[in-house]
Design a protein around this motif. Sequence first.
Motif, PDB file in Angstrom:
ATOM      1  N   GLY A   1     -68.362 179.127  90.989  1.00 60.16           N
ATOM      2  CA  GLY A   1     -68.789 177.852  92.189  1.00 60.16           C
ATOM      3  C   GLY A   1     -69.962 177.820  92.509  1.00 60.16           C
ATOM      4  O   GLY A   1     -70.632 179.310  92.571  1.00 60.16           O
ATOM      5  N   VAL A   2     -70.387 177.010  93.463  1.00 63.16           N
ATOM      6  CA  VAL A   2     -71.628 177.278  93.729  1.00 63.16           C
ATOM      7  C   VAL A   2     -70.930 177.098  95.882  1.00 63.16           C
ATOM      8  O   VAL A   2     -70.569 176.108  96.046  1.00 63.16           O
ATOM      9  N   ASN A   3     -71.413 178.296  96.896  1.00 65.37           N
ATOM     10  CA  ASN A   3     -70.835 178.231  98.102  1.00 65.37           C
ATOM     11  C   ASN A   3     -72.058 177.683  99.052  1.00 65.37           C
ATOM     12  O   ASN A   3     -73.099 177.934  99.204  1.00 65.37           O
ATOM     13  N   LEU A   4     -71.893 176.053  99.705  1.00 68.38           N
ATOM     14  CA  LEU A   4     -72.823 175.183 100.543  1.00 68.38           C
ATOM     15  C   LEU A   4     -72.578 176.409 101.845  1.00 68.38           C
ATOM     16  O   LEU A   4     -72.238 176.090 102.492  1.00 68.38           O
ATOM     17  N   ALA A   5     -73.558 178.100 101.498  1.00 69.02           N
ATOM     18  CA  ALA A   5     -73.648 177.896 103.130  1.00 69.02           C
ATOM     19  C   ALA A   5     -73.806 178.323 104.229  1.00 69.02           C
ATOM     20  O   ALA A   5     -73.524 178.424 105.286  1.00 69.02           O
ATOM     21  N   ASP A   6     -75.396 176.990 104.111  1.00 64.13           N
ATOM     22  CA  ASP A   6     -76.087 177.290 105.100  1.00 64.13           C
ATOM     23  C   ASP A   6     -75.490 175.598 105.606  1.00 64.13           C
ATOM     24  O   ASP A   6     -76.078 174.276 105.699  1.00 64.13           O
ATOM     25  N   ARG A   7     -74.591 175.381 106.397  1.00 64.93           N
ATOM     26  CA  ARG A   7     -73.782 175.036 107.180  1.00 64.93           C
ATOM     27  C   ARG A   7     -74.550 174.052 107.863  1.00 64.93           C
ATOM     28  O   ARG A   7     -73.912 173.197 108.682  1.00 64.93           O
ATOM     29  N   ASP A   8     -74.877 174.625 109.016  1.00 64.66           N
ATOM     30  CA  ASP A   8     -75.635 174.701 109.980  1.00 64.66           C
ATOM     31  C   ASP A   8     -77.406 173.815 109.404  1.00 64.66           C
ATOM     32  O   ASP A   8     -77.421 173.089 110.348  1.00 64.66           O
TER      33      ASP A   8
ATOM     34  N   GLN B   1     -75.145 185.475  90.512  1.00 64.92           N
ATOM     35  CA  GLN B   1     -75.541 186.168  90.014  1.00 64.92           C
ATOM     36  C   GLN B   1     -75.493 186.103  88.305  1.00 64.92           C
ATOM     37  O   GLN B   1     -74.743 185.251  87.734  1.00 64.92           O
ATOM     38  N   GLY B   2     -76.456 186.756  87.718  1.00 65.47           N
ATOM     39  CA  GLY B   2     -77.046 187.271  86.034  1.00 65.47           C
ATOM     40  C   GLY B   2     -75.570 187.410  85.690  1.00 65.47           C
ATOM     41  O   GLY B   2     -75.148 188.169  84.566  1.00 65.47           O
ATOM     42  N   PHE B   3     -73.985 187.345  86.239  1.00 65.70           N
ATOM     43  CA  PHE B   3     -73.369 188.616  85.374  1.00 65.70           C
ATOM     44  C   PHE B   3     -71.670 187.936  85.171  1.00 65.70           C
ATOM     45  O   PHE B   3     -71.778 187.264  86.277  1.00 65.70           O
ATOM     46  N   PHE B   4     -70.946 187.843  84.569  1.00 63.84           N
ATOM     47  CA  PHE B   4     -68.802 187.125  84.376  1.00 63.84           C
ATOM     48  C   PHE B   4     -69.498 185.722  84.704  1.00 63.84           C
ATOM     49  O   PHE B   4     -68.319 185.627  84.962  1.00 63.84           O
ATOM     50  N   GLY B   5     -69.875 185.224  84.342  1.00 63.47           N
ATOM     51  CA  GLY B   5     -70.333 184.134  83.879  1.00 63.47           C
ATOM     52  C   GLY B   5     -70.719 183.276  84.968  1.00 63.47           C
ATOM     53  O   GLY B   5     -70.522 181.847  85.055  1.00 63.47           O
ATOM     54  N   ILE B   6     -70.464 183.438  86.416  1.00 65.27           N
ATOM     55  CA  ILE B   6     -71.068 183.138  86.778  1.00 65.27           C
ATOM     56  C   ILE B   6     -72.715 182.367  86.765  1.00 65.27           C
ATOM     57  O   ILE B   6     -72.505 181.138  87.930  1.00 65.27           O
ATOM     58  N   ASP B   7     -73.157 182.875  86.425  1.00 68.03           N
ATOM     59  CA  ASP B   7     -74.823 181.908  86.804  1.00 68.03           C
ATOM     60  C   ASP B   7     -74.422 180.617  85.775  1.00 68.03           C
ATOM     61  O   ASP B   7     -75.328 179.485  85.954  1.00 68.03           O
ATOM     62  N   LEU B   8     -73.807 180.691  84.769  1.00 64.84           N
ATOM     63  CA  LEU B   8     -73.484 179.378  83.906  1.00 64.84           C
ATOM     64  C   LEU B   8     -72.555 178.705  83.936  1.00 64.84           C
ATOM     65  O   LEU B   8     -73.352 177.698  84.371  1.00 64.84           O
ATOM     66  N   VAL B   9     -71.867 179.009  85.658  1.00 68.01           N
ATOM     67  CA  VAL B   9     -71.531 177.986  86.420  1.00 68.01           C
ATOM     68  C   VAL B   9     -72.298 176.647  87.694  1.00 68.01           C
ATOM     69  O   VAL B   9     -72.311 175.547  87.318  1.00 68.01           O
ATOM     70  N   THR B  10     -72.899 177.975  87.595  1.00 71.01           N
ATOM     71  CA  THR B  10     -73.821 177.223  88.715  1.00 71.01           C
ATOM     72  C   THR B  10     -74.825 176.525  88.072  1.00 71.01           C
ATOM     73  O   THR B  10     -74.878 175.689  88.452  1.00 71.01           O
ATOM     74  N   GLN B  11     -75.905 176.949  86.854  1.00 73.58           N
ATOM     75  CA  GLN B  11     -76.542 176.073  86.543  1.00 73.58           C
ATOM     76  C   GLN B  11     -76.162 175.322  85.701  1.00 73.58           C
ATOM     77  O   GLN B  11     -76.780 173.922  85.551  1.00 73.58           O
ATOM     78  N   ALA B  12     -74.523 174.742  85.845  1.00 74.14           N
ATOM     79  CA  ALA B  12     -73.799 173.643  85.105  1.00 74.14           C
ATOM     80  C   ALA B  12     -73.551 172.769  86.552  1.00 74.14           C
ATOM     81  O   ALA B  12     -74.014 171.234  85.867  1.00 74.14           O
TER      82      ALA B  12
ATOM     83  N   GLY C   1     -74.021 181.049  94.446  1.00 75.53           N
ATOM     84  CA  GLY C   1     -73.145 180.657  93.375  1.00 75.53           C
ATOM     85  C   GLY C   1     -72.265 182.136  94.118  1.00 75.53           C
ATOM     86  O   GLY C   1     -72.601 182.608  94.009  1.00 75.53           O
ATOM     87  N   PHE C   2     -71.696 181.614  93.258  1.00 76.48           N
ATOM     88  CA  PHE C   2     -70.488 182.181  93.328  1.00 76.48           C
ATOM     89  C   PHE C   2     -69.257 182.887  92.220  1.00 76.48           C
ATOM     90  O   PHE C   2     -68.417 182.129  91.544  1.00 76.48           O
ATOM     91  N   GLY C   3     -68.450 183.745  92.524  1.00 76.00           N
ATOM     92  CA  GLY C   3     -67.299 183.939  92.048  1.00 76.00           C
ATOM     93  C   GLY C   3     -66.525 185.188  92.457  1.00 76.00           C
ATOM     94  O   GLY C   3     -67.304 186.157  93.268  1.00 76.00           O
ATOM     95  N   TYR C   4     -65.235 184.530  93.240  1.00 73.42           N
ATOM     96  CA  TYR C   4     -64.536 185.762  93.229  1.00 73.42           C
ATOM     97  C   TYR C   4     -62.539 185.648  93.140  1.00 73.42           C
ATOM     98  O   TYR C   4     -62.016 184.502  92.737  1.00 73.42           O
ATOM     99  N   GLY C   5     -62.570 186.917  93.321  1.00 79.77           N
ATOM    100  CA  GLY C   5     -61.108 186.672  93.000  1.00 79.77           C
ATOM    101  C   GLY C   5     -59.876 186.944  94.026  1.00 79.77           C
ATOM    102  O   GLY C   5     -59.798 186.364  95.555  1.00 79.77           O
TER     103      GLY C   5
END
Length: 519
Positions: free
Chosen positions: A280-287, A370-381, A417-421
């Motif tokens: 998914g996408v991490n909304l990291a800048d919460r402040d 990240q342009g690998f493991f499908g992370i970029d596909l999810v982020t772009q969508a 964008g993130f992927g995490y196990g």
Amino acid sequence: MFSKRITSGLATLAVLAASATACTGSGSGTSAGASGGQGDTLTVVSLSPPASLDPAKANVGSDNWFVNLTYDTVLRQGKDGKAGPGLATQFGYVGTGNKDFEFTLRGGLKFADGTPLDAQAVAASLDYSRKNGLNVSWTSAIESVTATGPLTVRIHCSSPNPMLPQLLTQLLMIGSVISPKGLAEPKQMGTESFGAGPYVLDTANTASGDHYTYKPNPHYWDKAKIHWKKVVIKVVSNPNSGLQAVKTGQADAMAVTANQVDTAKSGGLDVVGSPNVFLGVNLADRDGTLAKPLADVRVRQALNYAVDRDAITKAVVQKYGHSTSQISLPGLDGFAADYDSHYTYDPAKAKRLLAEAGYPNGFSLKVETQGFFGIDLVTQAVVQQWKNIGVTADVTTDTSIGQWLTNATSKKYPALGFGYGGATSYALSLDWMLPHPTAFNPFASSDPKLTDMLAAAAAAEPDKQPALYQDAMRYTVDQAWYVSVMRMDGLYAFNSKKLTGFETAPSYLPDLAWAVAPK
């Protein structure tokens, strides 16, 4: 798949399945079966070489097979996700609060070099891994490791750490016991083996980066676990070539992606899989340090309601995944089933929330992926669907794990964008939820209520922890700290007529060292 920690490991645990491809040589299934006989050669194909053969510096997920063949672990994790006996037969927390953990080793153990494996050696190995490894966030609570007897070791933590049993297993590799000789020559551990596992690295028949050959360890404590006369890990970068090899009988098994499943099945192969990574996408800048709108929970919730998770999941992984609003997996302690579909697809509601927050026309922000493991596909969508509510994103796509780590921790991108196990909630909290900087919480977001919830969960008795961690998960979903989109299955195609024990489960890889055997 992808990973944990603030170093390259963070990019791998998240990538448990797609990061490794496994195959067995055509002669591997011709000898006696798993009842105690040995097959000739098991050849495993990996998509990439290991970061290191040193257990402390190897990547969780992609490097496990390289390490687990030669390093036995204090405890052993099964498909049920529970830690059981390994080199240790008795283990558990001492007292209350999950700060002290003690285990007792088997008697008569030896390293592959023939030297005794006792409590002193294990304590020294654990000290090395916690101080010098990639897992600094997960081992940060450990204050001391002490041999309290010839076969007993005690781990003391400065704060509650309910994750110690998992850390000591073959999946996370902190408990991979390194010999005194290896600890004395740390540079050599990157390319040689210094363990007590069922196999040893055959350096004469190994070419780093190309193929790695393993032969049985004559000093192994359980000879019945040694199922092969030889194991070879061959590095092959093209997954399509690997699948063709399996289909034609040159290999017996490999990890596959969703779009390879039909091809594998049409070639007569069996396919197994289980959820082991979320994206998914991490909304990291919460402040709102860089992107002021993200400081408003209504904006973060709007970004969640704007995403059609079902459509993205179907497009990326077909039926080999499931949409989700949380960052945990079924079977793990923090998975809150009632919150799995918390954010329905409702762009109209998303627009109302933006207007209430003072952004009726949307806003713009920078996103890294990240342009690998499908992370970029999810982020772009995701960012494409955000456009429908007036939110535009300037996306930077990284092409290497090193580049990603630099950008993710730079505090230059409000969304990532993130992927995490799959990981236990304690590990997840260290990377995502507690107020210290990591690649998944670069701005060190602080929420006192959440911090208190996590502290209570970490110190609780085992039977009470899941409910407490699930409450913490619900809280982060309500606060919309991230836009989790989908969980993805780790998939493996294999020839079941030749192999047995090639199984997977949430946060569990096929166990080449103990379980995978000739049929």
